[in-house]
Design a protein around this motif. Sequence first.
Motif: not given
Length: 114
Positions: A64-68
Amino acid sequence: MNALLCSLLVSATFVTLCNAQCYVILNENTPDNLSNECKDLDGVTHPMNSTWKTESCVECSCGQDEINCCNTVAVPVGYDKIKCQKIFNKETCSYKVVERENAEKICSVSGWIL
């Protein structure tokens, strides 16, 4: 507080042992405009909660908040660098270590770093 310190210690130990090459790309979401997808560094969009592997053998996941993203290629170490050479196979995202004089002969490797 103790639980937080314990989890930080475990995380730090894991990162130290793993030595993986990872990075994070923050999503450009605002509170009033939450997206159901992520846009990677190449501008390609991916569905929320999906995973994919890039051409450079990096595995990424959309949250939801980031791509890892983390490198998935194990690099050989501890081999005779004068007699042998490492060769990267982009299709399998892996290295093999072979003799410089005869690429048919595999060299002994004492360790791999991810």
